[in-house]
Write a protein that holds these residues in place. Structure first.
Motif, PDB file in Angstrom:
ATOM      1  N   HIS A   1       0.852  -1.109  -0.193  1.00  0.00           N
ATOM      2  CA  HIS A   1      -0.060   0.085   0.032  1.00  0.00           C
ATOM      3  C   HIS A   1       0.855   1.113   0.151  1.00  0.00           C
ATOM      4  O   HIS A   1       1.333   1.570   1.186  1.00  0.00           O
ATOM      5  CB  HIS A   1      -0.936  -0.011   1.193  1.00  0.00           C
ATOM      6  CG  HIS A   1      -1.926  -1.192   1.402  1.00  0.00           C
ATOM      7  ND1 HIS A   1      -3.117  -1.053   0.986  1.00  0.00           N
ATOM      8  CD2 HIS A   1      -1.649  -2.228   1.867  1.00  0.00           C
ATOM      9  CE1 HIS A   1      -3.762  -2.176   0.912  1.00  0.00           C
ATOM     10  NE2 HIS A   1      -2.990  -2.936   1.627  1.00  0.00           N
TER      11      HIS A   1
ATOM     12  N   GLN B   1       0.521   4.071   2.823  1.00  0.00           N
ATOM     13  CA  GLN B   1       0.672   3.589   4.057  1.00  0.00           C
ATOM     14  C   GLN B   1       2.344   3.760   4.443  1.00  0.00           C
ATOM     15  O   GLN B   1       2.593   3.322   5.572  1.00  0.00           O
ATOM     16  CB  GLN B   1       0.091   2.399   4.315  1.00  0.00           C
ATOM     17  CG  GLN B   1      -1.343   2.280   4.147  1.00  0.00           C
ATOM     18  CD  GLN B   1      -1.830   0.756   4.293  1.00  0.00           C
ATOM     19  OE1 GLN B   1      -1.376  -0.032   4.870  1.00  0.00           O
ATOM     20  NE2 GLN B   1      -3.224   0.797   3.609  1.00  0.00           N
TER      21      GLN B   1
ATOM     22  N   LEU C   1      -7.268  -5.541  12.921  1.00  0.00           N
ATOM     23  CA  LEU C   1      -7.257  -4.986  11.437  1.00  0.00           C
ATOM     24  C   LEU C   1      -8.255  -4.105  11.319  1.00  0.00           C
ATOM     25  O   LEU C   1      -8.046  -2.835  10.710  1.00  0.00           O
ATOM     26  CB  LEU C   1      -7.357  -6.223  10.488  1.00  0.00           C
ATOM     27  CG  LEU C   1      -7.796  -5.779   9.023  1.00  0.00           C
ATOM     28  CD1 LEU C   1      -6.446  -4.865   8.572  1.00  0.00           C
ATOM     29  CD2 LEU C   1      -8.093  -6.849   8.214  1.00  0.00           C
TER      30      LEU C   1
ATOM     31  N   LEU D   1      -7.594   0.043  10.415  1.00  0.00           N
ATOM     32  CA  LEU D   1      -7.998   0.611   9.096  1.00  0.00           C
ATOM     33  C   LEU D   1      -8.838   1.938   9.556  1.00  0.00           C
ATOM     34  O   LEU D   1      -8.506   3.104   9.058  1.00  0.00           O
ATOM     35  CB  LEU D   1      -8.936  -0.383   8.343  1.00  0.00           C
ATOM     36  CG  LEU D   1      -8.127  -1.593   7.681  1.00  0.00           C
ATOM     37  CD1 LEU D   1      -9.222  -2.513   7.105  1.00  0.00           C
ATOM     38  CD2 LEU D   1      -7.072  -1.203   6.732  1.00  0.00           C
TER      39      LEU D   1
ATOM     40  N   ARG E   1     -10.855  -2.612  -2.722  1.00  0.00           N
ATOM     41  CA  ARG E   1     -10.267  -2.794  -1.545  1.00  0.00           C
ATOM     42  C   ARG E   1     -10.389  -4.066  -0.867  1.00  0.00           C
ATOM     43  O   ARG E   1      -9.416  -4.813  -0.816  1.00  0.00           O
ATOM     44  CB  ARG E   1     -10.287  -1.584  -0.627  1.00  0.00           C
ATOM     45  CG  ARG E   1      -9.705  -1.593   0.619  1.00  0.00           C
ATOM     46  CD  ARG E   1      -9.897  -0.332   1.601  1.00  0.00           C
ATOM     47  NE  ARG E   1      -8.481  -0.230   2.469  1.00  0.00           N
ATOM     48  CZ  ARG E   1      -7.758   0.599   2.080  1.00  0.00           C
ATOM     49  NH1 ARG E   1      -8.049   1.584   1.473  1.00  0.00           N
ATOM     50  NH2 ARG E   1      -6.532   0.461   2.821  1.00  0.00           N
ATOM     51  N   PHE E   2     -11.459  -4.376  -0.604  1.00  0.00           N
ATOM     52  CA  PHE E   2     -11.801  -5.746  -0.074  1.00  0.00           C
ATOM     53  C   PHE E   2     -13.525  -5.810  -0.087  1.00  0.00           C
ATOM     54  O   PHE E   2     -14.170  -4.696  -0.083  1.00  0.00           O
ATOM     55  CB  PHE E   2     -11.284  -6.386   1.212  1.00  0.00           C
ATOM     56  CG  PHE E   2     -11.368  -5.506   2.585  1.00  0.00           C
ATOM     57  CD1 PHE E   2     -11.903  -4.161   2.471  1.00  0.00           C
ATOM     58  CD2 PHE E   2     -11.132  -6.289   3.468  1.00  0.00           C
ATOM     59  CE1 PHE E   2     -12.199  -3.690   3.695  1.00  0.00           C
ATOM     60  CE2 PHE E   2     -11.316  -5.493   4.680  1.00  0.00           C
ATOM     61  CZ  PHE E   2     -12.014  -4.308   4.889  1.00  0.00           C
TER      62      PHE E   2
ATOM     63  N   HIS F   1      -7.881  -7.753  -1.306  1.00  0.00           N
ATOM     64  CA  HIS F   1      -7.573  -8.499   0.057  1.00  0.00           C
ATOM     65  C   HIS F   1      -8.645  -9.668  -0.135  1.00  0.00           C
ATOM     66  O   HIS F   1     -10.048  -9.482  -0.444  1.00  0.00           O
ATOM     67  CB  HIS F   1      -7.887  -7.676   1.098  1.00  0.00           C
ATOM     68  CG  HIS F   1      -6.821  -6.523   1.488  1.00  0.00           C
ATOM     69  ND1 HIS F   1      -6.965  -5.449   0.791  1.00  0.00           N
ATOM     70  CD2 HIS F   1      -5.538  -6.440   1.857  1.00  0.00           C
ATOM     71  CE1 HIS F   1      -5.908  -4.630   1.102  1.00  0.00           C
ATOM     72  NE2 HIS F   1      -5.098  -5.350   1.744  1.00  0.00           N
TER      73      HIS F   1
ATOM     74  N   GLU G   1      -8.690 -12.645   4.770  1.00  0.00           N
ATOM     75  CA  GLU G   1      -7.426 -12.092   5.512  1.00  0.00           C
ATOM     76  C   GLU G   1      -7.416 -12.451   6.724  1.00  0.00           C
ATOM     77  O   GLU G   1      -6.338 -13.230   7.350  1.00  0.00           O
ATOM     78  CB  GLU G   1      -7.262 -10.596   5.289  1.00  0.00           C
ATOM     79  CG  GLU G   1      -6.053 -10.119   6.104  1.00  0.00           C
ATOM     80  CD  GLU G   1      -5.493  -8.578   5.821  1.00  0.00           C
ATOM     81  OE1 GLU G   1      -6.539  -7.947   5.108  1.00  0.00           O
ATOM     82  OE2 GLU G   1      -4.512  -8.313   6.380  1.00  0.00           O
TER      83      GLU G   1
ATOM     84  N   ASP H   1       3.154  -6.194   2.114  1.00  0.00           N
ATOM     85  CA  ASP H   1       1.990  -5.406   2.718  1.00  0.00           C
ATOM     86  C   ASP H   1       2.088  -4.044   3.554  1.00  0.00           C
ATOM     87  O   ASP H   1       1.381  -3.938   4.664  1.00  0.00           O
ATOM     88  CB  ASP H   1       1.050  -6.403   3.609  1.00  0.00           C
ATOM     89  CG  ASP H   1      -0.372  -5.898   3.847  1.00  0.00           C
ATOM     90  OD1 ASP H   1      -0.835  -5.011   2.985  1.00  0.00           O
ATOM     91  OD2 ASP H   1      -1.093  -6.355   4.786  1.00  0.00           O
TER      92      ASP H   1
HETATM   93  N1  GUN Z   1      -7.982  -5.068   4.216  1.00  0.00           N
HETATM   94  C1  GUN Z   1      -8.419  -3.960   3.546  1.00  0.00           C
HETATM   95  N2  GUN Z   1      -7.707  -2.919   3.454  1.00  0.00           N
HETATM   96  C2  GUN Z   1      -6.587  -3.328   4.002  1.00  0.00           C
HETATM   97  C3  GUN Z   1      -5.213  -2.655   4.337  1.00  0.00           C
HETATM   98  O1  GUN Z   1      -5.099  -1.446   3.971  1.00  0.00           O
HETATM   99  N3  GUN Z   1      -4.366  -3.467   4.840  1.00  0.00           N
HETATM  100  C4  GUN Z   1      -4.498  -4.647   5.175  1.00  0.00           C
HETATM  101  N4  GUN Z   1      -3.550  -5.694   5.767  1.00  0.00           N
HETATM  102  N5  GUN Z   1      -5.645  -5.186   5.011  1.00  0.00           N
HETATM  103  C5  GUN Z   1      -6.753  -4.569   4.241  1.00  0.00           C
END
Ligand code: GUN
Ligand code: FE
Length: 466
Positions: free
Chosen positions: A84, A87, A99, A103, A218-219, A245, A248, A333
């Protein structure tokens, strides 16, 4: 000399180590690698080849021979499959949080700042230079939802010479995204993502498509189903890579099951987002069925072991996935992982696989503590970081075979800042490579090539620091 020699721009001579296939390290001693004006490897000669001596002499006479010292060697450049970019200023921050809190409290407020292009320029320049100095010749980036800053990241990679895949992040679900960092709706997100694809492809100097756009939901939790469907259609229409993602953490995996009644992988397939050019970050909780879907689609996984230690609630079943012939590479990551180095990712991939194998709770008897045969070794990690990552991206890089692009690192064992000298007593090439993978520092990475072009003058100040 081969007929094609007229187009050879440079010859590199010395020790090369690469691993085109999992399982066998290929060591080329005193080899000659010829690279043409497009950065393509067109000839690999060893001293046993009849034309070796003449070729070397002619290259020397034409001043296009780069001779390595006996304290140097080359390996392929590293591929970071998941990072990212925005970040970068968040490395090592608040990693104690779960997480979803990390976020909301840290990441989204930081990413929202990238409407400030001066800020974006400072961060992205520092990031890309540091990645190159750490040997990352290819990176697959999440940017932010800002079109201009995303384009700026792509043009920074072009200017500094890195091979890159850059995605404008799409996220439109008001229930999961803050008001000040969210696409207005699916339609607006799709329009912005499509403009971003066109802008990156059309960048000045990107004729060879060294920087490629990526469709980037994003996810699933941050996107409405309308948006996910639209992004699947967009990726197909524009023949684009996809990144997101996947499964996760407990929270994320459970959220998708609750909302859609299926795992992330099946959902992504149903949205048209699971294809040969899809990269799934993490994929920790994938089932055997998910693995089968991923293999059939030809998609790849970005294994991010350091980040997983903080956020995944689990260890990625790497050995199981390899046995099922899935495509896999490594990711930092950043900033879920605090290290910019794919060499560090190799170390963490090995270490976490060992913990999975041994188990972690000493109150449990040894024979019940872990999962048998879960470990990987550093050579397997090295393969994932180079040829494995390239295969995920379908990129002609990751090894020194004829036809590949010359993306390479010159490793110097004699740097005063981090002498790897003592390791030169290693009893064989594998041990030497093991020492490098575990101990290399940016100061040992003397020169970085992408597409045959040496980048070191761009990434180091005259003093030799980053
Ligand atoms: N899932 C959605 N956004 C992110 C992110 O920025 N980092 C991580 N590790 N997981 C995510
Ligand atoms: Fe991530």
């Amino acid at each position: 000399m081969p007929d094609k020699n007229h187009s050879i721009a440079s010859w590199h001579c010395g020790l090369f180590m690469h691993m085109p296939c999992m399982g066998s390290l290929d060591v080329l001693e005193d080899a000659l690698i010829g690279v043409d004006t497009h950065g393509t490897i067109v000839s690999v000669l060893t001293p046993a080849d009849a034309d070796y001596r003449d070729t070397r002499q002619t290259a020397q006479n034409s001043a296009i021979l780069h001779q390595m010292s006996t304290r140097q060697l080359m390996i392929p450049g590293m591929t970071d499959l998941h990072i990212h970019a925005p970040q970068w200023p968040q490395r090592g921050m608040a990693l104690h949080l779960p997480l979803q809190d990390w976020l909301q409290q840290y990441t989204f407020p930081l990413e929202a700042r990238y409407d400030d292009l001066d800020f974006a320029r400072r961060v992205y320049t520092s990031l890309v230079k540091t990645l190159l100095a750490n040997g990352t010749t290819t990176a697959m980036y999440f940017a932010t939802l800002h079109e201009e800053a995303t384009e700026l990241l792509a043009s920074t990679c072009l200017e500094l010479g890195q091979r890159a895949y850059v995605g404008r992040v799409a996220m439109d679900d008001p229930g999961q995204c803050p008001d000040d960092y969210r696409d207005a709706d699916a339609e607006a997100a799709l329009a912005a993502s499509e403009r971003s694809i066109r802008a990156i492809r059309g960048l000045d100097g990107n004729g060879a498509a060294r920087v490629k756009p990526v469709v980037t939901p994003r996810f699933i939790p941050s996107c409405t189903s309308e948006l996910l469907n639209g992004l699947g259609e967009l990726a197909t229409r524009h023949q684009c890579h996809v990144q997101t993602h996947c499964s996760e953490s407990d929270w994320e995996h459970g959220y998708v099951q609750q909302r859609l009644g299926k795992n992330d992988t099946q959902a992504l397939a149903d949205f048209g987002l699971l294809g040969r050019h899809t990269v799934l970050a993490h994929a920790n909780f994938i089932s055997d069925h998910d693995m089968q879907l991923i293999r059939e689609a030809g998609s790849g996984i970005a294994h991010c072991p350091l980040s997983n230690s903080y956020f995944a609630d689990s260890v990625f079943p790497l050995r199981r996935a390899l046995e099922k012939s899935l495509r896999i590479g490594l990711g930092t990551d950043v900033a879920g992982g605090h290290s910019a180095s794919i060499f560090n990712a190799c170390q963490h991939a090995v270490a976490s696989s060992r913990l999975l194998e041994s188990g972690v709770d000493t109150r449990v008897p040894r024979e019940q503590r872990g999962q048998s045969d879960a470990r990987i070794d550093f050579l397997e990690a090295f393969h994932l970081a180079t040829a494995g990552g390239a295969d995920v991206l379908n990129s002609p890089t990751g090894s020194f075979e004829v036809g590949r692009q010359f993306d390479a690192l010159l490793i110097d064992l004699d740097k005063p800042g981090n002498p790897l000298d003592e390791f030169h007593h290693a009893s064989n090439w594998e041990n030497l490579l093991g020492c490098i993978v575990h101990n290399v520092q940016p100061c040992n990475i003397e020169t970085v090539w992408v597409d045959g072009r040496a980048l070191s003058p761009l990434i180091r100040t005259p003093a030799g620091t980053i």
